[in-house]
Design a protein around this motif. Structure first.
Motif, PDB file in Angstrom:
ATOM      1  N   SER A  46       0.834   3.006  10.445  1.00  0.00           N
ATOM      2  CA  SER A  46      -0.128   1.905  10.429  1.00  0.00           C
ATOM      3  C   SER A  46      -1.141   2.127  11.542  1.00  0.00           C
ATOM      4  CB  SER A  46       0.588   0.570  10.612  1.00  0.00           C
ATOM      5  OG  SER A  46       1.296   0.567  11.827  1.00  0.00           O
ATOM      6  N   ALA A  52      -7.924  -3.315   7.359  1.00  0.00           N
ATOM      7  CA  ALA A  52      -6.584  -2.859   6.971  1.00  0.00           C
ATOM      8  C   ALA A  52      -6.607  -1.340   6.809  1.00  0.00           C
ATOM      9  CB  ALA A  52      -6.161  -3.535   5.679  1.00  0.00           C
ATOM     10  N   SER A  77       3.035   5.241  -2.169  1.00  0.00           N
ATOM     11  CA  SER A  77       4.341   4.616  -2.371  1.00  0.00           C
ATOM     12  C   SER A  77       5.225   4.967  -1.187  1.00  0.00           C
ATOM     13  CB  SER A  77       4.990   5.135  -3.657  1.00  0.00           C
ATOM     14  OG  SER A  77       4.169   4.914  -4.777  1.00  0.00           O
ATOM     15  N   ALA A 118       7.506   0.026  -0.895  1.00  0.00           N
ATOM     16  CA  ALA A 118       6.203  -0.633  -0.764  1.00  0.00           C
ATOM     17  C   ALA A 118       5.158   0.204  -1.486  1.00  0.00           C
ATOM     18  CB  ALA A 118       5.816  -0.803   0.704  1.00  0.00           C
ATOM     19  N   LEU A 120       0.824   0.748  -1.615  1.00  0.00           N
ATOM     20  CA  LEU A 120      -0.500   0.474  -1.059  1.00  0.00           C
ATOM     21  C   LEU A 120      -1.529   1.136  -1.957  1.00  0.00           C
ATOM     22  CD1 LEU A 120       0.122   1.331   2.713  1.00  0.00           C
ATOM     23  CD2 LEU A 120       0.310  -0.894   1.609  1.00  0.00           C
ATOM     24  N   ASP A 121      -2.505   0.368  -2.375  1.00  0.00           N
ATOM     25  CA  ASP A 121      -3.625   0.881  -3.151  1.00  0.00           C
ATOM     26  C   ASP A 121      -4.757   1.071  -2.144  1.00  0.00           C
ATOM     27  OD1 ASP A 121      -5.054   1.645  -5.402  1.00  0.00           O
ATOM     28  OD2 ASP A 121      -5.554  -0.414  -5.977  1.00  0.00           O
ATOM     29  N   TYR A 122      -5.336   2.261  -2.090  1.00  0.00           N
ATOM     30  CA  TYR A 122      -6.338   2.491  -1.039  1.00  0.00           C
ATOM     31  C   TYR A 122      -7.477   3.375  -1.499  1.00  0.00           C
ATOM     32  CZ  TYR A 122      -4.629   7.239  -0.219  1.00  0.00           C
ATOM     33  OH  TYR A 122      -4.301   8.554  -0.359  1.00  0.00           O
ATOM     34  N   ILE A 140      -6.841  -0.021   2.968  1.00  0.00           N
ATOM     35  CA  ILE A 140      -5.975  -0.656   1.986  1.00  0.00           C
ATOM     36  C   ILE A 140      -6.770  -1.689   1.191  1.00  0.00           C
ATOM     37  CG2 ILE A 140      -3.904  -2.048   1.641  1.00  0.00           C
ATOM     38  CD1 ILE A 140      -2.931  -0.872   4.365  1.00  0.00           C
ATOM     39  N   LEU A 143      -1.771  -4.357  -2.030  1.00  0.00           N
ATOM     40  CA  LEU A 143      -0.430  -3.940  -1.636  1.00  0.00           C
ATOM     41  C   LEU A 143       0.639  -4.788  -2.288  1.00  0.00           C
ATOM     42  CD1 LEU A 143       0.911  -6.057   0.656  1.00  0.00           C
ATOM     43  CD2 LEU A 143      -0.877  -5.049   2.020  1.00  0.00           C
ATOM     44  N   SER A 145       5.039  -5.242  -1.367  1.00  0.00           N
ATOM     45  CA  SER A 145       6.150  -4.742  -0.553  1.00  0.00           C
ATOM     46  C   SER A 145       7.329  -5.691  -0.610  1.00  0.00           C
ATOM     47  CB  SER A 145       5.713  -4.561   0.906  1.00  0.00           C
ATOM     48  OG  SER A 145       5.409  -5.802   1.488  1.00  0.00           O
TER      49      SER A 145
END
Length: 170
Positions: A46, A52, A77, A118, A120-122, A140, A143, A145
């Protein structure tokens, strides 16, 4: 007394030292010409809440990264405990990395591995040259999670599971 040895011209010892720090494992994937393209990485961290941002490190010689870089959206993923085989498949240099890997693609082209802890679409925010790697900042967009699914952990060149420890008060 701790004895520190200079790394010097022999960086062969670095991976062993880096391996002392456990990390999670992520699958980074997107659709490319109707086929999924993806890679497993253990360099995910992170970075920022606002905006984000997360980061990964990619080898400059990667043949997969240019395919992912060209995608408008990419899925990340966070692999779950028990998905070591998925991580190994996604690290193959040749062959179908997604053979036997349950996944789904979004209309925007992000690819997610089923059963991950989790998602995350980025989109790529920035690439920063860093030695023989690129430090890639990812923005991001969306998301999902769950804290109920323990992550896959990579430590000492092996996949491991987390254990819950009870710490007594002093």
């Amino acid at each position: 007394m701790i004895e520190i040895e200079a790394v010097g011209p022999d960086p062969q010892r670095l991976p062993g030292a880096f391996g002392c720090f456990p990390s999670g494992v992520v699958a980074v994937a997107a659709m490319d010409g109707g086929e999924p393209a993806g890679i497993a990485m253990a360099s995910f961290t992170s970075v920022s809440v606002t905006p984000a941002l997360v980061s990964v490190c990619v080898q400059r010689g990667s043949r997969t990264w240019p395919r992912l870089r060209a995608a408008a959206r990419v899925g990340l993923s966070v692999l779950a405990e028990g998905q070591g085989e998925v991580a190994l498949r996604l690290s193959y240099r040749e062959g179908d990395r997604f053979a036997g890997v349950e996944r789904e693609a979004t209309p925007d082209g992000s690819v997610f591995v089923h059963g991950a802890a989790a998602f995350l679409d980025y989109r790529i925010h920035e690439e920063i040259p860093a030695g023989d790697h690129l430090l890639v900042l990812l923005e991001i967009i969306g998301l999902s999670s769950t804290s109920d699914e323990p992550p896959l952990v990579f430590h000492g060149s092996r996949f491991r599971a987390l254990a819950t420890a009870t710490i007594a008060a002093a």
